[in-house]
Scaffold this active site. Sequence first.
Site, PDB file in Angstrom:
ATOM      1  N   ASP A 180       1.011  -0.993  -0.109  1.00  0.00           N
ATOM      2  CA  ASP A 180       0.083  -0.052   0.004  1.00  0.00           C
ATOM      3  C   ASP A 180       0.935   1.296   0.076  1.00  0.00           C
ATOM      4  OD1 ASP A 180      -2.492  -1.417   0.306  1.00  0.00           O
ATOM      5  OD2 ASP A 180      -2.505  -1.474   2.403  1.00  0.00           O
ATOM      6  N   ASP A 235      -6.797  -1.425  -4.645  1.00  0.00           N
ATOM      7  CA  ASP A 235      -7.990  -1.151  -3.607  1.00  0.00           C
ATOM      8  C   ASP A 235      -8.983  -0.005  -4.255  1.00  0.00           C
ATOM      9  OD1 ASP A 235      -6.754  -2.479  -1.918  1.00  0.00           O
ATOM     10  OD2 ASP A 235      -5.811  -0.972  -0.991  1.00  0.00           O
TER      11      ASP A 235
END
Length: 158
Positions: free
Chosen positions: A112, A128
């Site tokens: 991330d 995401d």
Amino acid sequence: MLIYYIISLIIVGIDQLTKYLTVQNIPLHETLEVIPSVLSFTYHQNTGAAWSILEGQMIFFYIVTLIVVGVIIYYMHTQGKNDKFFAFSLSLILGGAIGNFIDRLFLQYVVDMIRVEFIDFPIFNVADMSLTVGVALMLIYLFFDEWKEYRQKKVGTK
């Protein structure tokens, strides 16, 4: 249908490229400010799902992702060919699911990096975003599809 698989592949490619660039250019847990107090890139390794829930449950994620991908492909071929909006939402979900699955499979965590500074929100990635937008579009599609069906029944009963 091919165009929707191409869209999914493009999402996977962008997702994997941004993750690669993050790993190569930002040390783990370090932050690179893009727009001060608004947006930054912070390299984070997530062993769970959204908000790090179910951390370390990789077998669970493998199974769920394979089921989700199978269901998406099924709906892409049975329902997606009838509605471009629905097929597009499925392609976004498919691309996001595969993007994070690749990380889990090869790294045992998801990379991330995107951090929104002005709100307290978890760090996320392109996969995401694709999943979120795809699900939102699918919900909009389902709402309007149900509304259309309701209106047709209502007109048919008069």
